[in-house]
Design an enzyme around this catalytic site. Structure first.
Site: not given
Length: 244
Positions: A62-63
């Site tokens: 998700p980063s």
């Protein structure tokens, strides 16, 4: 180095600040299958032949910072040794990881005796060391300066202004400032086919498109302009798997 219970890292601050429903939404986006996020290839180039490397890469999908490195690695044809590190579960606070990276943040890359964190530094390092040419991070000082300027803009202005909108009820001032930064980004993208004014992808595109994908996933894009102008400029092809 002891691990504090306080939210001292960027990832811990993110977990504290981001409402649970937003975290669930971001986790539900299968970035590994997003051809507009993880698959830059040149229009006339064949799929890259991946080279097995002994490069460990600690990441959390998700980063956007982690995804920008994955974009660069894919463009270089590097097969990284992926080590998923769920920062929302505190895996970056394990003693063995803190010993590796005292800042205990992701992404973190280990290439032999070189250990790096900070995604933009990792992208430029990989491009400088492993590219067969200098297209991703050109040696030309003028072009490289434009790329560096975009990386600094992303780090110092664009991402912080987005981060300031991360709350259940962001202030109008924070939203206005973020939209102002998006307007500047649109202006930069108008200089040429790609972000740095080049006719080919550079690491600046990898960094920016990864962030814009997160803006979109978080529902913070006011329209499709930024996504269309930047995303369509990249000749994305082929589905991508999480194995690089």
């Amino acid at each position: 180095m002891g691990v504090s219970n306080k939210a001292t890292t960027k990832e811990e601050q993110w977990k504290t600040a981001v409402p649970l429903e937003w975290r669930v939404k971001l986790l539900s986006v299968d970035f590994s299958q997003r051809s507009d996020v993880l698959c830059p290839t040149r229009p006339s180039a064949p799929p890259p032949k991946y080279v097995k490397m002994t490069i460990d890469f600690y990441y959390f999908l998700p980063s956007p910072f982690c995804r920008s490195v994955l974009l660069t690695a894919r463009a270089l044809g590097l097969s990284l040794n992926l080590k998923e590190t769920n920062v929302w579960e505190g895996e970056q606070n394990k003693p063995e990881f803190v010993a590796l990276n005292p800042q205990h943040s992701v992404p973190t890359l280990v290439d032999g005796d070189v250990t790096l964190w900070e995604s933009r530094a990792i992208c430029t390092y990989l491009a400088s060391r492993y590219s067969k040419d200098d297209s991703l991070y050109p040696q030309d000082p003028k072009v490289r300066a434009r790329i560096d300027a975009l990386l600094y803009f992303d780090m110092g202005t664009l991402w912080p202004r987005f981060r300031n909108t991360i709350s259940a009820s962001p202030t109008q001032e924070s939203l206005d400032q973020f939209h102002e930064a998006l307007g500047w980004l649109d202006g930069f993208l108008g200089r040429g086919r790609f972000a740095a004014g080049t006719d080919h992808v550079t690491v600046a595109d990898h960094v920016l498109v990864a962030n814009v994908a997160s803006f979109e996933a978080a529902g913070r894009l006011p329209g499709t302009g930024q996504k269309r102008k930047h995303g369509d400029a990249l000749p994305f092809q082929q589905p991508v798997s999480r194995k690089f």
